[in-house]
Write a protein that holds these residues in place. Structure first.
Motif, PDB file in Angstrom:
ATOM      1  N   SER A   1       8.073   3.377   2.622  1.00  0.00           N
ATOM      2  CA  SER A   1       7.035   4.282   2.127  1.00  0.00           C
ATOM      3  C   SER A   1       7.251   4.472   0.642  1.00  0.00           C
ATOM      4  CB  SER A   1       7.096   5.625   2.847  1.00  0.00           C
ATOM      5  OG  SER A   1       6.946   5.434   4.241  1.00  0.00           O
ATOM      6  N   VAL A   2       6.155   4.437  -0.095  1.00  0.00           N
ATOM      7  CA  VAL A   2       6.232   4.487  -1.552  1.00  0.00           C
ATOM      8  C   VAL A   2       5.502   5.732  -2.033  1.00  0.00           C
ATOM      9  CG1 VAL A   2       5.704   3.290  -3.701  1.00  0.00           C
ATOM     10  CG2 VAL A   2       6.262   1.977  -1.639  1.00  0.00           C
TER      11      VAL A   2
ATOM     12  N   GLU B   1      13.695   2.817  -5.607  1.00  0.00           N
ATOM     13  CA  GLU B   1      14.332   3.057  -4.318  1.00  0.00           C
ATOM     14  C   GLU B   1      13.405   2.671  -3.175  1.00  0.00           C
ATOM     15  OE1 GLU B   1      17.249   4.055  -3.329  1.00  0.00           O
ATOM     16  OE2 GLU B   1      18.192   4.445  -5.252  1.00  0.00           O
ATOM     17  N   ALA B   2      12.121   2.990  -3.323  1.00  0.00           N
ATOM     18  CA  ALA B   2      11.174   2.708  -2.249  1.00  0.00           C
ATOM     19  C   ALA B   2      11.018   1.210  -2.036  1.00  0.00           C
ATOM     20  CB  ALA B   2       9.826   3.348  -2.573  1.00  0.00           C
ATOM     21  N   TYR B   3      10.861   0.431  -3.129  1.00  0.00           N
ATOM     22  CA  TYR B   3      10.654  -1.006  -2.971  1.00  0.00           C
ATOM     23  C   TYR B   3      11.946  -1.728  -2.589  1.00  0.00           C
ATOM     24  CZ  TYR B   3       5.872  -0.596  -4.567  1.00  0.00           C
ATOM     25  OH  TYR B   3       4.541  -0.280  -4.649  1.00  0.00           O
TER      26      TYR B   3
ATOM     27  N   LYS C   1       1.436   5.427  -1.964  1.00  0.00           N
ATOM     28  CA  LYS C   1       0.711   6.545  -2.566  1.00  0.00           C
ATOM     29  C   LYS C   1       0.893   7.835  -1.761  1.00  0.00           C
ATOM     30  CE  LYS C   1      -2.891   3.669  -4.690  1.00  0.00           C
ATOM     31  NZ  LYS C   1      -4.340   3.459  -4.883  1.00  0.00           N
ATOM     32  N   MET C   2       2.098   8.022  -1.269  1.00  0.00           N
ATOM     33  CA  MET C   2       2.397   9.274  -0.578  1.00  0.00           C
ATOM     34  C   MET C   2       2.686  10.363  -1.603  1.00  0.00           C
ATOM     35  SD  MET C   2       4.701   8.227   2.730  1.00  0.00           S
ATOM     36  CE  MET C   2       4.637   9.926   3.259  1.00  0.00           C
TER      37      MET C   2
ATOM     38  N   GLU D   1       5.004  16.143  -2.082  1.00  0.00           N
ATOM     39  CA  GLU D   1       5.367  17.130  -1.070  1.00  0.00           C
ATOM     40  C   GLU D   1       5.494  16.498   0.303  1.00  0.00           C
ATOM     41  OE1 GLU D   1       0.940  17.524  -2.099  1.00  0.00           O
ATOM     42  OE2 GLU D   1       2.864  17.345  -3.135  1.00  0.00           O
ATOM     43  N   THR D   2       4.715  15.433   0.546  1.00  0.00           N
ATOM     44  CA  THR D   2       4.830  14.725   1.822  1.00  0.00           C
ATOM     45  C   THR D   2       6.132  13.958   1.885  1.00  0.00           C
ATOM     46  OG1 THR D   2       2.435  14.525   1.876  1.00  0.00           O
ATOM     47  CG2 THR D   2       3.685  13.120   3.366  1.00  0.00           C
ATOM     48  N   VAL D   3       6.488  13.331   0.771  1.00  0.00           N
ATOM     49  CA  VAL D   3       7.730  12.566   0.715  1.00  0.00           C
ATOM     50  C   VAL D   3       8.930  13.468   0.974  1.00  0.00           C
ATOM     51  CG1 VAL D   3       9.219  11.206  -0.783  1.00  0.00           C
ATOM     52  CG2 VAL D   3       6.755  10.831  -0.827  1.00  0.00           C
TER      53      VAL D   3
END
Length: 739
Positions: A498-499, A520-522, A709-710, A713-715
């Motif tokens: 998740s990015v 970190e995400a990729y 595109k998260m 606050e969701t991340v």
């Protein structure tokens, strides 16, 4: 950093585990985050919608409250006792025993307090149909209703009836019966725009309820009185008839009772009759006559005895003659024989001598006559006694029926007297019965009871919160886009990573920065790709999405950079010949590229361009062809990928979006598999599922999905692996800044 475990855990989640509306398991999200955090994420996401609805509701409540007419509530307090207070000690028709539950009794009273009959009495007593102020106090415009007072100030009967019914409806709609808990008290509250009218109606309501209660008692007694009147008439007729039958039977059988007795049950029996009394008297006289006849018979048999029986009278006469003779001799000593007193004594002596003679003669002749007289008298009395004895025997046989008739008369008389007594009692039974009393009369209130501004605004805000909850729930259901990483698994894909949302213009700088969340995400995506095949990261793979501008090109570029950073030779191909974008990341043109090779140019090396990033080369889309699908449908794409595999470790193809195009399924056949990019909260899930089905129909291998595109606050709510690196990097920067 190995991020495969979360992806595997998501893929292995039992299918039957319940999900929240967003797809998160009921016990928490895919990474073990509590369910409250999921709800918090929903609230944060729709915070402006919620805030807007709540603010609008509060403003609406404020405006409506300020526009409302002030209302005044007056209250009359009453006491309704369970037992009735009686002035008379006469039982009424209605039972007052405590055999019913108190709750049932009081609930009945409260219902009667609000009954239409009480409202009708109040409207009639206060003449509310003619009181325009009453209707004005309740916001009723008589002119609009066609009930305004005419010019002659006299309304028609139809108008008065309509006004009466309108007044009754207003009364019932504004009265409120409020029992005081754990007591026999109850408040009658009436609300209107006029304090005086509210107090007047509240007091009148209590008075009319008491009057209505008394009227109901009298109405119930009136029914009982009518019933008793009919019964009294019937019972009186029956009593008269039974008395007539008794008298007729008594006359027919010559039964004349002289004395009656009553038993303990009140039944009357004849103890003496005239015949019995006469028989008793004659029987005594017969006994005396028998004795006299026996004495006379004895005297007749011995005459001397008869004379001796009368000697007392003769002796008395002789005694008187001796006294008179002695007195005459004394007078002769003093007077002459012609002296008047002496003459009188001489005449008395001659009279006594005659009487003595007569008495002696009568005594001797009366003995036989006395015997005959006594015998005759005895026979007469004996005959009369025998006659009365026969008559008494006949009466004794008739007295059985007589007593039956007498008992019937007594029974009918008792019933009649009982009904008559009850009839009189019921007439006064309701006079003293009263179990309702007014404790406090209503007074005109000093201030309005409504509207209550704080309460109304609070209620409006509460309603706004409810509406906001409904709206948010509906939006959550309507919004079918993927919002959580676990939603990727619901599409049948493994989650590669998740990015978070970031600025695409700085993507290269963010990916090259090992401390950035994008990097970190990729890196997580690259690590998970390494476990998708038995030889590590696929030699060739395609990156696509459902629709344009979801971030597939950014993801292709970022993955190519991440792979190149590991020391591998990577070629990034822009296969989106309809809308090329890879060349923008390298500030180069796309005047030559993939379309040239597909069009027939064989030297692909001339089409590859080096970049400023070590180990990374790029093949742009080239000139935009008139029909990209025809070029991609040839075998040259597979030939190109096979040739590139000999010179490059990895070939990353930025493919066109799936929705509405045939390009990506054609490209998927030339690569090892597909990396599917999904924008968080973007395309509806059904569209994503349809696109994935198209790829699978072309026999494409799906490595997994990347949710991009998260929002931050969701991340943070889901606590992904790159959160630690992000925090660590910021701490290092803060430390260096402080130094």
């Amino acid at each position: 950093m190995n991020q495969l475990t979360p992806a595997v855990a998501i893929a292995d989640r039992p299918a039957e585990e319940p999900l929240l509306p967003s797809g998160i398991p009921a016990g928490g999200n895919a990474y073990g985050a509590p369910v409250l955090l999921e709800y918090w994420r929903i609230l944060v996401r729709w915070r402006w919608v919620i805030l807007g609805i709540v603010v609008l509701s509060g403003l609406a409540g404020l405006i409506i409250t300020l526009m409302m007419t002030p209302q005044y509530t007056a209250a009359t307090r009453m006491e309704i006792s369970r037992e009735e207070k009686r002035i008379t000690n006469i039982e009424g028709v209605e039972s007052t025993s405590g055999n019913r539950f108190d709750q049932e009794f009081y609930q009945t009273q409260y219902t009667l307090l609000a009954a239409r009959s009480v409202a009708e009495r109040v409207a009639r007593v206060l003449k509310l149909a003619d009181d325009d102020a009453f209707f004005k106090a309740h916001g009723v415009d008589l002119a609009e209703s066609g009930l305004e007072r005419p010019a002659g100030n006299v309304r028609s009967a139809a108008q008065r009836d309509r006004l009466q019914q309108l007044a009754i409806g207003i009364l019932r709609g504004n009265v409120d019966i409020v029992p005081i808990p754990r007591s026999s008290l109850v408040d009658i509250r009436y609300t209107s725009a006029s304090p005086a009218i509210s107090a007047k109606i509240a007091n009148a309501w209590a008075e009319q309820f008491i009057a209505d209660s008394i009227d109901r008692r009298f109405a119930s007694t009136a029914d009982a009185r009518r019933f008793l009147e009919r019964r009294l008439t019937e019972m009186g007729t029956r009593l008269q008839q039974s008395e007539r039958d008794l008298v007729a039977y008594s006359t027919q059988n010559r039964i004349i009772p002289l004395a009656k007795t009553e038993d303990q049950n009140g039944r009357t029996t004849v103890s003496r009759t005239l015949v019995a009394d006469d028989l008793e008297t004659l029987n005594r006289a017969l006994a005396q006559a028998t004795a006299d006849r026996a004495a006379a018979e004895a005297r007749a048999r011995s005459g001397a005895g008869a004379v001796e029986s009368n000697i007392g009278a003769v002796s008395a006469l002789r005694q008187r003659r001796a006294e008179a003779q002695s007195e005459y001799a004394r007078l002769m000593v003093q007077y002459e024989p012609g002296y008047p007193a002496a003459q009188a004594l001489r005449e008395q002596i001659r009279s006594l001598d005659a009487a003595i003679g007569r008495e002696e003669s009568r005594t001797r002749g009366g003995v036989s006559s006395d015997y005959e007289s006594a015998k005759q008298r005895e026979a007469t009395l004996r005959s009369r006694v025998e006659e009365l004895t026969s008559q008494l025997n006949t009466q004794q046989q008739a007295s059985i029926q007589y007593n039956n008739l007498q008992r019937e008369v007594d029974t009918n008389r008792q019933l009649y007297e009982g009904l008559l007594q009850r009839y009189k009692e019921i007439g006064v039974a309701g006079v003293g019965a009263n179990n309702i009393a007014v404790v406090d009369q209503a007074r005109a209130p000093g201030g309005p009871s409504s509207p209550n501004l704080p309460l109304n605004v609070a209620v409006a805000i509460l309603i706004g919160l409810v509406i906001a909850g409904v709206v948010v729930f509906a939006l959550e259901q309507i919004d079918e886009g993927l919002r959580a990483p676990s939603d990727v698994n619901k599409l049948g894909l493994s989650l590669l990573g998740s990015v978070p949302l970031f600025d695409e213009g700085d993507v290269a700088e963010l990916v090259l920065d090992p401390k950035s969340p994008a990097s970190e995400a990729y890196l997580t995506v690259r690590s998970n790709l390494a476990f998708s095949t038995d030889h590590g990261v696929p030699r060739s793979f395609m990156v696509t999405s459902t629709r344009p501008r979801e971030g597939k090109s950014t993801t292709s570029f970022a993955l190519a950079i991440v792979l190149a950073r590991t020391g591998r030779r990577v070629l990034l191909i822009d296969a989106d010949m309809r809308s090329p974008s890879i060349h923008h990341f390298f500030d180069m043109s796309h005047d030559r590229g993939l379309s040239n090779y597909l069009a027939g140019e064989d030297d692909w090396r001339r089409l590859v361009q080096p970049t400023q990033y070590q180990g990374l080369a790029v093949m742009t889309a080239g000139p935009i062809p008139p029909n990209a699908a025809e070029l991609l449908s040839s075998d040259r794409v597979a030939q190109l990928v096979a040739q590139l595999a000999s010179d490059y470790d990895h070939v990353v193809i930025d493919a066109p979006p799936i929705l509405g195009l045939a390009d990506s399924p054609l490209l998927a056949r030339a690569t090892e598999g597909v990396v599917y990019v999904v924008e968080a909260g973007g395309v509806p899930m059904r569209a994503v599922a349809a696109s994935i089905d198209r790829l699978r129909a072309s026999q494409a291998r799906m490595f997994g999905g990347v949710l991009i595109k998260m929002k931050r606050e969701t991340v943070l709510g889901y606590g992904y692996g790159y959160g630690y690196g992000y925090g660590y990097g910021r701490e290092a920067e803060d430390s260096s800044a402080s130094r």
